[in-house]
Enzyme design. Structure first.
Site, PDB file in Angstrom:
ATOM      1  CB  CYS A 116      -0.939  -0.004   1.196  1.00  9.42           C
ATOM      2  SG  CYS A 116      -2.014  -1.421   1.213  1.00  9.42           S
ATOM      3  CG  HIS A 242      -2.821   3.163   2.461  1.00 10.98           C
ATOM      4  ND1 HIS A 242      -3.598   2.861   1.364  1.00 10.98           N
ATOM      5  CD2 HIS A 242      -2.799   2.037   3.225  1.00 10.98           C
ATOM      6  CE1 HIS A 242      -4.005   1.617   1.458  1.00 10.98           C
ATOM      7  NE2 HIS A 242      -3.544   1.082   2.577  1.00 10.98           N
ATOM      8  CG  ASN A 272      -6.454  -1.032   2.031  1.00 14.65           C
ATOM      9  OD1 ASN A 272      -5.901  -0.581   1.035  1.00 14.65           O
ATOM     10  ND2 ASN A 272      -5.799  -1.563   3.044  1.00 14.65           N
TER      11      ASN A 272
END
Ligand code: ACO
Length: 318
Positions: A116, A242, A272
């Site tokens: 990520c 993020h 996500n």
């Protein structure tokens, strides 16, 4: 730490697949509930790719969006850096090469694997390659089809992820201050806390250790970037993190002693999306008119590896 050339983000694009899956829909498959997911993560819905839609397909749509929104053409783009954990092909060709093929781009094309944090790493690779002259400009893409590696019977992980793509065009603009500083780290002792298991090809995660790593690492990236550039929180218009879990961001804001409103959050609508989450958020902020000329932005990522890092930049309107 002023770079020799000033590298700017001059255009943004994004794409979210049409299919929206609610928490209630997931609760038909695993033992979970809308209430649990919202209260533990902040996620309400996620967008999932269609059956045959790949990471390169989502990235293609995001790039088309960038070109259309900013009146640019593919012929102007030299190099491509794609951050992804879910490439179309497991080894090669890279997703960046698939994009190069689709858009007729002839310069360097490569993928970055940093979970990520991938978009933050990819921005720095693009910036560095422009500075060395390897690329004239860099199309930096974060694109993921995490739905293809989620174990849909594991309630610990299947509620967390979504699919999407975002991209930024990096160019040299000598007259303006652009990317000011980048901080990149890997805390690889935790490498096994978040993996795509090679046998089952599904995500396995130690959620609690990733959670505490995330809160700690975001704080460290933000504090380091501010301190070594002699800046305070008041100098930053937005922190764009993020988007993994709303509670991680709230805990981080509390630890830093700042208002959580300083963080831009859209996890509620996308879940996500790994390497795509930061460019997706940036593109959405631009669309909403939240990015103003001269704003200082702090992008911050964390994820598998375990990797983390941040990018400090001054935003300019083009
Ligand atoms: N629905 C209902 N109950 C659930 C669910 C669910 N979807 N998921 C877990 N639970 C249960 C657990 O089984 C556990 O039950 P038990 O006590 O009977 O064993 C209980 O809820 C509490 O579990 P915890 O792990 O303590 O839950 P927590 O409050 O820590 O939240 C979460 C779990 C959301 C995963 C959190 O740990 C987290 O956000 N971790 C970080 C995850 C993350 O950000 N990952 C991505 C990193 S980025 C990347 O590179 C992909």
């Amino acid at each position: 730490m002023k770079p020799p050339l000033s590298i700017q983000i001059t255009a943004l694009g994004s794409y979210s697949p049409a299919r929206v899956v609610t928490n209630d829909e997931l609760s038909h498959r695993v033992d979970t509930s809308d209430e649990w997911i919202k209260s533990h993560t902040g996620i309400a819905v996620r967008h999932l790719a269609a059956e045959l839609e790949t990471t390169a397909d989502l990235a293609t749509k995001a790039v088309e969006n960038l070109l259309a929104n900013h009146g640019r053409t593919a012929a102007e783009i030299d190099g491509i850096v794609v951050a992804t954990a879910t490439p179309d092909y497991p080894g090669f060709p890279s997703t960046a090469c698939l994009l190069a093929q689709r858009f007729g781009i002839k310069g360097p094309a490569l993928d970055i694997s940093a979970g990520c944090t991938g978009f933050i790493y990819a921005l720095e690779v693009g910036r560095a390659m422009i500075i060395t002259g390897a690329m004239k400009n860099a199309l930096v893409v974060g694109s993921e089809t995490l739905s293809s590696v989620v174990d849909w019977d594991d309630r610990n992980t299947c509620v967390l992820f979504g699919d999407g793509a975002g991209c930024a065009l990096l160019e040299s603009r000598q007259e303006q201050e652009g990317i000011l500083d980048t901080y990149l780290k890997a805390e690889a002792a935790g490498a096994e806390a978040l993996v795509i298991d090679p046998k089952s090809r599904t995500i396995k995660m130690d959620g609690r250790s990733v959670y505490s790593f995330a809160v700690r690492s975001i704080g460290q990236a933000i504090e380091t970037l501010l301190k070594r550039n002699n800046l305070d929180f008041e100098d930053i218009a937005w922190i764009v993190p993020h988007q993994a879990n709303q509670r991680i961001i709230a805990a981080c804001a509390k630890r830093l002693g700042i208002d959580v409103q300083k963080f831009y959050l859209n996890i509620e609508q996308y879940a996500n999306t790994s390497a795509a989450s930061i460019p997706l958020a940036l593109a959405e902020m631009q669309e909403k008119g939240l990015l103003k000329e001269g704003n200082r932005l702090l992008l911050v990522g964390f994820g598998a590896g375990l990797t983390y890092g941040g990018t400090l930049l001054t935003w300019h309107q083009y």
